[in-house]
Scaffold this active site. Structure first.
Site, PDB file in Angstrom:
ATOM      1  N   HIS A 126      41.177 -40.923 -34.178  1.00  0.00           N
ATOM      2  CA  HIS A 126      42.346 -40.698 -33.327  1.00  0.00           C
ATOM      3  C   HIS A 126      41.831 -40.462 -31.897  1.00  0.00           C
ATOM      4  O   HIS A 126      41.957 -39.368 -31.349  1.00  0.00           O
ATOM      5  CB  HIS A 126      43.176 -39.522 -33.849  1.00  0.00           C
ATOM      6  N   GLU A 173      46.637 -46.104 -33.379  1.00  0.00           N
ATOM      7  CA  GLU A 173      47.108 -46.718 -32.138  1.00  0.00           C
ATOM      8  C   GLU A 173      46.004 -47.354 -31.304  1.00  0.00           C
ATOM      9  O   GLU A 173      45.702 -46.887 -30.201  1.00  0.00           O
ATOM     10  CB  GLU A 173      47.864 -45.675 -31.302  1.00  0.00           C
ATOM     11  N   TYR A 315      58.479 -43.967 -31.563  1.00  0.00           N
ATOM     12  CA  TYR A 315      59.104 -42.859 -30.833  1.00  0.00           C
ATOM     13  C   TYR A 315      60.439 -43.202 -30.174  1.00  0.00           C
ATOM     14  O   TYR A 315      61.325 -42.363 -30.109  1.00  0.00           O
ATOM     15  CB  TYR A 315      58.145 -42.325 -29.759  1.00  0.00           C
ATOM     16  N   GLU A 384      53.832 -41.516 -37.654  1.00  0.00           N
ATOM     17  CA  GLU A 384      54.263 -40.586 -36.598  1.00  0.00           C
ATOM     18  C   GLU A 384      55.671 -40.943 -36.154  1.00  0.00           C
ATOM     19  O   GLU A 384      56.000 -42.120 -36.020  1.00  0.00           O
ATOM     20  CB  GLU A 384      53.373 -40.674 -35.340  1.00  0.00           C
TER      21      GLU A 384
HETATM   22  C1  GBH Z   1      51.306 -40.733 -30.091  1.00  0.00           C
HETATM   23  O1  GBH Z   1      51.299 -41.869 -29.272  1.00  0.00           O
HETATM   24  C2  GBH Z   1      49.908 -40.243 -30.344  1.00  0.00           C
HETATM   25  O2  GBH Z   1      49.382 -40.823 -31.519  1.00  0.00           O
HETATM   26  C3  GBH Z   1      49.831 -38.737 -30.429  1.00  0.00           C
HETATM   27  O3  GBH Z   1      48.480 -38.344 -30.390  1.00  0.00           O
HETATM   28  C4  GBH Z   1      50.642 -38.128 -29.322  1.00  0.00           C
HETATM   29  O4  GBH Z   1      50.524 -36.734 -29.252  1.00  0.00           O
HETATM   30  C5  GBH Z   1      52.078 -38.506 -29.542  1.00  0.00           C
HETATM   31  O5  GBH Z   1      52.194 -39.878 -29.508  1.00  0.00           O
HETATM   32  C6  GBH Z   1      53.041 -37.964 -28.492  1.00  0.00           C
HETATM   33  O6  GBH Z   1      52.778 -38.522 -27.247  1.00  0.00           O
HETATM   34  O7  GBH Z   1      53.979 -44.737 -19.756  1.00  0.00           O
HETATM   35  O8  GBH Z   1      52.296 -46.470 -19.964  1.00  0.00           O
HETATM   36  O9  GBH Z   1      51.664 -44.159 -20.018  1.00  0.00           O
HETATM   37  C7  GBH Z   1      52.579 -42.353 -28.928  1.00  0.00           C
HETATM   38  C8  GBH Z   1      52.530 -43.698 -28.250  1.00  0.00           C
HETATM   39  C9  GBH Z   1      52.027 -44.900 -26.308  1.00  0.00           C
HETATM   40  C10 GBH Z   1      53.301 -42.930 -26.142  1.00  0.00           C
HETATM   41  C11 GBH Z   1      51.736 -44.821 -24.838  1.00  0.00           C
HETATM   42  C12 GBH Z   1      53.019 -42.845 -24.682  1.00  0.00           C
HETATM   43  C13 GBH Z   1      52.497 -44.003 -22.717  1.00  0.00           C
HETATM   44  C14 GBH Z   1      52.967 -45.205 -22.015  1.00  0.00           C
HETATM   45  N1  GBH Z   1      52.242 -43.574 -26.846  1.00  0.00           N
HETATM   46  N2  GBH Z   1      52.810 -44.141 -24.128  1.00  0.00           N
HETATM   47  S1  GBH Z   1      52.710 -45.135 -20.319  1.00  0.00           S
END
Ligand code: GBH
Length: 483
Positions: A126, A173, A315, A384
């Site tokens: 992770h 991811e 999400y 998740e």
């Molecule tokens: C998860 O990723 C993670 O697996 C986890 O560790 C984390 O704590 C959790 O989400 C909550 O965030 O605006 O371009 O910066 C979620 C998928 C993909 C969400 C990238 C945030 C950021 C996009 N993530 N995204 S950007």
């Protein structure tokens, strides 16, 4: 909605909560753990909101019994957590020493979970690459070295816990490791072409190289599991991919409608198409040309067919607007804008503390269906799903603990999943809520909370369940068919 029959979930449906090592464990320098790229990244001023790190986090390394008690209180059947590679092999490599204490820590934890009646799901990676491997050869930028070291680590772990653990996730991811780590540099190791943010990086190529290495390393670990352990242990292994649902910014514009599929292809099919179809998506090949690595017969043989289940992190949803200009060299999205409002100014969902996250539960059902159609109705484990709450960190405690916003999020999303199962034929079999605990939210530090349990970082990492902690069990109780 409106149907007479209530949607449901199968009687053997597995549900619980998820966390990740660097986000909760702390004890960063204890019992022989080596540093990961996140330990190093957190030391660079300006990278983490509030200047935090995972040095202490939720102190779960010393509080495994408290975390297990919380899981029991929530009636959870399962717990997904990740291993810190550098706790097990402090320098990370295949010829480096193994840290017995690291292995023993996780062995005891697995035993304690099983004694408590909780099924462990283990993520091998992770995001917390041993720092030494980044320094030694650039981590996943060096496919040969990285794959060999990851395969060695995976084999060691299967040997140590294999007989007791039935669910394995290779990578969490890979999109995030690739894009956030090597394209925009917001995550460790922080590579980007933007020289105001990093002295190293090439955002036109590195993420594609890294993604390719992660896929091959996943395939190599799966082959080891299937060849050497599966018969003995009878477990399952897969990869976890993140991706949000996409709706057109202007449904009347065919370019926006088309861009929605392209968005999901760049986010998810980048990894899932090689695994299920043995090739990268045409839309990516078309835009990226020879910047996208090509598959050797040996590598694609490892990757194609390498999922026993599809691990899904999900999400929210976005509105997608096609760009009308030529794609930029550092573009990773598929030449489109990712927006939170549609053409008429309607929001995709209510605001949360995370700028990227506005919930839309129907998008969950739609993405489950999209994935099922594209990949032949694979078994899906949701690894998740969860939300932050706007302003939560600044609320008085009693208000914070009464997190109806998060409770509603879970009710809506889990119901949407049950609709996908009952009405769309989606083969979803497990669900892990993110997260058991408030924890280190990467670049957002501790200001953004995702837990169903409040963690008081000022007072000995004290844990207090929020309203949502109990809600999830109630929802599953209602939806899961009695055996
Ligand atoms: C998860 O990723 C993670 O697996 C986890 O560790 C984390 O704590 C959790 O989400 C909550 O965030 O605006 O371009 O910066 C979620 C998928 C993909 C969400 C990238 C945030 C950021 C996009 N993530 N995204 S950007």
């Amino acid at each position: 909605m409106g149907s007479i029959e209530q949607s449901n979930l199968p009687s053997d449906f597995l549900w619980g909560f998820a966390t990740a090592a660097y986000q909760i464990e702390g004890a960063a320098k204890e019992d022989g753990r080596g540093p990961s790229i996140w330990d190093t990244f957190c030391k660079i001023p300006g990278k983490i909101a509030g200047g935090g790190s995972g040095d202490v986090a939720c102190d779960s390394y010393h509080r495994t019994h408290e975390d297990i008690a919380l899981l029991k209180e929530c009636n959870a059947k399962a717990y997904r957590f990740s291993l810190s590679w550098s706790r097990i092999i402090p320098l990370g490599g295949r010829n480096d020493p193994v840290n017995k204490k690291g292995i023993e820590f996780y062995q005891k934890f697995v035993d304690d979970l099983i004694d408590a009646g909780i099924t462990p799901l283990i993520t091998l990676f992770h995001w917390d690459l041993p720092d030494e491997l980044d320094k030694r050869y650039g981590g996943p930028l060096n496919k040969e070295e990285f794959v060999a070291d990851f395969a060695n680590y995976a084999r060691l772990v299967f040997e140590a816990f294999g007989s007791k653990v039935k669910y394995w996730i290779t990578f969490n991811e890979p999109w995030c490791s690739s894009v956030l780590g090597y394209n925009n540099g917001s995550f460790a190791p922080g590579h980007t072409s933007d020289r105001t943010k990093s002295p190293v990086g090439d955002s036109s190529t590195e993420q594609w190289i890294v993604g390719h290495s992660l896929l091959v390393a996943h395939g190599a670990a799966v082959k080891i599991y299937r060849d050497e352990f599966k018969q003995r242990d009878g477990g399952e292994i897969g990869i976890t991919l993140n991706g949000d649902w996409a709706e057109p910014w202007d449904p009347e514009n065919p370019a926006d409608v088309e861009a929605c599929d392209r968005k999901i292809e760049f986010a998810i099919s980048w990894f899932a198409d090689p695994i299920y179809h043995g090739k990268y998506p045409d839309s990516m090949v078309k835009q990226l040309g020879d910047r996208l690595p090509t598959w050797t017969p040996e590598d694609i043989a490892l990757v194609k067919g390498s999922n026993d289940f599809y691990g899904m992190n999900h999400y929210c949803a976005n509105f997608i607007r096609a760009k009308t200009t030529e794609p930029e060299l550092n573009d990773v999205a598929g030449n489109l804008d990712i927006l939170l409002e549609d053409k008429n100014g309607v929001s995709v969902g209510p605001a949360t503390q995370s700028p990227w996250l506005q919930p839309s539960a129907i998008g969950f059902r739609k993405l489950l269906k999209w994935l099922s159609e594209r990949y032949g109705y694979p078994k899906i484990y949701v690894t998740e799903n969860g939300t932050s709450v706007l302003g939560e960190n600044d609320m008085p405690l009693d208000e914070l603990l009464n997190d109806e916003f998060r409770a509603k999020y879970f009710r809506d999303y889990i119901s949407a999943m049950a609709d996908a199962y009952t009405l769309d034929g989606v083969n979803v079999r497990a669900y892990m809520a993110w997260s058991l605990l408030d924890n280190f939210e990467w670049a957002e530090g501790y200001e953004t909370r995702f837990g169903v349990t409040y963690v008081d970082y000022e007072n000995d990492q004290k844990r207090i369940p929020k309203k949502s902690a109990k809600e999830i069990g109630k929802v599953f109780d209602r939806l899961i068919q009695k055996a």
